[in-house]
Design a protein around this motif. Structure first.
Motif, mmCIF file in Angstrom:
data_model
loop_
_atom_site.group_PDB
_atom_site.id
_atom_site.type_symbol
_atom_site.label_atom_id
_atom_site.label_comp_id
_atom_site.label_asym_id
_atom_site.label_seq_id
_atom_site.Cartn_x
_atom_site.Cartn_y
_atom_site.Cartn_z
ATOM 1 N N GLN A 1 82.756 -124.388 44.054
ATOM 2 C CA GLN A 1 82.680 -124.868 42.672
ATOM 3 C C GLN A 1 83.738 -125.939 42.491
ATOM 4 O O GLN A 1 84.912 -125.629 42.420
ATOM 5 N N SER B 1 79.020 -121.825 34.588
ATOM 6 C CA SER B 1 78.801 -121.992 36.020
ATOM 7 C C SER B 1 77.612 -121.195 36.518
ATOM 8 O O SER B 1 77.105 -121.452 37.599
ATOM 9 N N LEU C 1 78.763 -128.918 37.303
ATOM 10 C CA LEU C 1 79.923 -128.055 37.131
ATOM 11 C C LEU C 1 81.206 -128.877 37.127
ATOM 12 O O LEU C 1 82.124 -128.620 36.338
ATOM 13 N N ARG D 1 81.082 -115.657 40.816
ATOM 14 C CA ARG D 1 81.530 -116.980 40.368
ATOM 15 C C ARG D 1 82.607 -116.840 39.305
ATOM 16 O O ARG D 1 83.634 -117.518 39.328
#
Lengths: 347, 296
Positions: free
Chosen positions: A70, A119, A127, A221
């Motif tokens: 991410q 996310s 993102l 996440r």
């Protein structure tokens, strides 16, 4: 794997530092770090503190970007949340320093999770955008919430104390940073090699497949956002102690990009990556500083040499690393080690 | 005309003209993203460099504005080509983070060069007359009118270009499917290079316009990031979306300045980003973007 290393149990197979050779060098390194403040100059000590703080921040970012995939361009803003949270808890609310430090981490983790919620639906570029938005919104809040943060004028940070230690003394602060950096490194390593770490890597590599084999995408996440922000909060709180006066200018998007660059130079997705990247960055910065002092004495009317030279060199370094060594110094280190072990019979 | 309405129109029109500049820069973003799948975070810095080149041509070399403008355009074409060839082409096929980071590395270099050559001070263009035009009670400076005019002309030009020109159609083909385009005999590399050139040119024009409004300084590059909400608003891969997104963000920024400022001062600085987060939560692929449907 070195010759003559045989594992007889899972326990020995799972050890992080497998050979006595590695372990003894590790002890030498740690002892070196422990006596460093007595050997180096005051200026170098402050650089070491900065580097330690950067290492903590980079481990957080590496966990999020390197292991979970991410991209975060708002890491410095999260550090800012930690810095202000710790200073406010310790200075204005009168919470003792250590709970304030942990509280700052927790507050930052919460803020990180709020911005991590999108996310679930976002990937890659989108993102990255969400984190840029987080960066600007947090920076704005710090700048404009005058009553809490002191606004643009900044905030004086009450020096933390723990028993006989006062962290406005740089030697004491160095040891605090050192211990925390060590703890964060170990924590990251253990997160990464356990079930949770494998889940994160699975999400990074192919999230649909990960979901199919039963990894809860949202949970992991969010978890990686939380842990990453927690580390950022710790780093920010330490940075506040180090800087003594904090303003929003210490936590801009430029710093966020710097941390990402450190992680990339060191190697995303390697624990050593954060450490190597920070070391490389700080050493290069010192070299440039010496160089620009020389240039300045040669051409005294060019005052902006350092700024521009620093920017250009770091930009080039980032681009060259990405083109020629995309896995960073950690991968290079591994190749060198393998070469060394097999020398001269590398076939 | 009632006062309320005048107040609204004042902010609305100012926002619209600023938004048209955003739309121009957003067009650069989308062009590069569409044809090369690269999000160019150095867009703001390219704007800044363009503005500085134009400024120093007019002020330091004494060219008239049109000549300086032409020199800047040539310079941005070369800059676009150089960036594409030297930094981005070696990274074709690498993960997103590498590509984003290369453009960020580029921001460092461009910023460093600008500081080295032109220093840190904010400088002003003095091209357009200062006194505002009175449009039925709404005051607009020439600058805003010109920005809006130039942007609208360019946006129309590009709309026609993509619809009818051969190169424009090539570019759309590459954006649609690279391999298919290549097998039809379109040179993908050339299209990449052209996209970067066009993006650099439109950003430089945007930079010159914004530089006229706000002065030319290193902070000009932040506009590049401010355009991101516009791009997301419309969807990363939609040219129409970029234009509408740019206009919408400009209008929202100025309306928030007009109406929300008494409650939260300077809210307009972050208002576009708040919208960005909301859009991401509700429609993650933007208003006009293509929704990627994934099946296992």
């Amino acid at each position: 794997m070195p010759a003559g290393l045989f594992h007889e149990s899972y326990r020995s197979d799972e050890r992080i530092f497998q050979t006595w050779f590695v372990r003894s060098w590790l002890i030498v390194f740690l002892l070196g770090c422990a006596v460093a403040p007595w050997l180096v100059s005051k200026y170098m000590l402050s650089i070491l503190i900065e580097a330690g703080i950067a290492i903590i921040a980079c481990h957080g970012l590496n966990l999020l970007t390197g292991f979970t995939g991410q991209i975060s361009l708002g890491h410095a803003a999260f550090m800012g949340v930690g810095a202000y949270a710790c200073s406010i808890l310790n200075g204005q609310a009168g919470v003792p320093f250590v709970p304030a430090l942990l509280g700052a981490g927790a507050v930052t983790a919460l803020v990180g999770m709020v911005f991590g919620i999108p996310s679930l639906r976002l990937r890659g570029l989108y993102l990255a955008m969400a984190t840029i938005a987080a960066q600007f919104i947090i920076e704005f809040t710090i700048r404009r919430w005058d009553r809490l943060t002191g606004g643009v004028e900044g905030m004086y940070v009450e020096p933390g104390k723990l028993g006989p230690f006062y962290f406005n003394d740089h030697i004491h602060l160095y040891y605090l940073t050192f211990i925390l950096a060590l703890a964060v490194t170990m924590a990251t390593k253990n997160i990464v090699r356990a079930r949770s770490g494998r889940a994160l890597v699975a999400i990074r590599d192919r999230y649909l497949a990960a979901e199919v084999i039963g990894v809860n995408l949202f949970k992991y996440r969010l978890l990686s956002f939380a842990v990453s922000s927690f580390f950022a909060g710790l780093a920010g709180a330490l940075l506040a102690q180090y800087l003594e006066v904090i303003t929003h200018e210490s936590f801009t998007i430029l710093q966020s990009i710097d941390y990402l660059a450190m992680c990339i130079i060191g190697g995303l997705g390697h624990i050593l990556g954060g450490i190597f990247g920070v070391a490389f960055w700080f050493i290069l910065e010192r070299i440039l500083e010496v160089l620009t002092t020389m240039l300045n004495s040669a051409f005294p009317n060019q005052v902006t040499w350092f700024v521009s030279l620093r920017e250009i060199v770091f930009g080039l370094v980032i681009i060259l690393f990405l083109i020629f060594e995309p896995d960073g110094l950690a991968a290079r280190w591994r190749t060198i080690r393998a070469y060394w072990k097999l020398w001269p019979f590398s076939y | 005309m009632p006062n309320e309405f005048l107040f609204f129109m004042q902010f609305f029109l100012t926002g619209l003209s600023m938004g048209s500049v955003y739309a121009l820069v957003a067009l650069g973003f989308v062009l590069i993203y569409k044809s090369t799948s690269i999000l160019n975070l150095a867009q703001g810095e390219i704007m800044m460099v363009g503005a500085y080149v134009c400024l120093s041509m007019t002020l330091d070399f004494g060219l008239n504005f049109m000549a300086a403008f032409a020199v800047t355009m040539v310079f941005s074409v070369l800059l676009g080509l150089a960036v594409e060839r030297l930094a981005l082409r070696p990274l074709i096929g690498e993960p997103i983070i590498s590509v984003i980071m290369v453009t960020l590395g580029l921001t460092y270099i461009l910023r460093g060069v600008v500081i080295m050559v032109w220093g840190n001070d904010i400088r002003q263009f003095n091209i357009f007359p200062q006194e505002p035009i009175d449009l039925w009670g709404i005051k607009l400076t020439y600058l805003y009118v010109w920005s809006m005019g130039i942007s609208l002309v360019l946006l129309t030009f590009f709309a026609v270009f993509f619809k009818y020109a051969r190169t424009g159609i090539f570019m759309r083909a590459v954006a649609d499917h690279q391999t298919a385009a290549q097998s039809m005999g379109i040179s993908v590399k050339r299209v990449f290079a052209i996209s970067w050139c066009i993006a650099a040119v439109v950003s430089s024009i945007g930079g010159i316009l914004v530089g006229n409004i706000a002065g030319v300084g290193v902070d000009l590059s932040h506009i590049g990031l401010k355009v991101l909400p516009a791009v997301i608003f419309g969807g990363l891969d939609s040219i129409l979306g970029a234009i509408i997104g740019g206009l919408a963000v400009g209008v929202l920024e100025f309306l928030s300045a007009g109406y929300l400022d008494p409650y939260i001062p300077a809210i307009n600085e972050v208002f576009p980003f708040i919208i960005l987060v909301l859009v991401l939560m509700i429609r993650p692929y933007g208003l006009f973007g293509i929704e990627e449907i994934e099946r296992v």
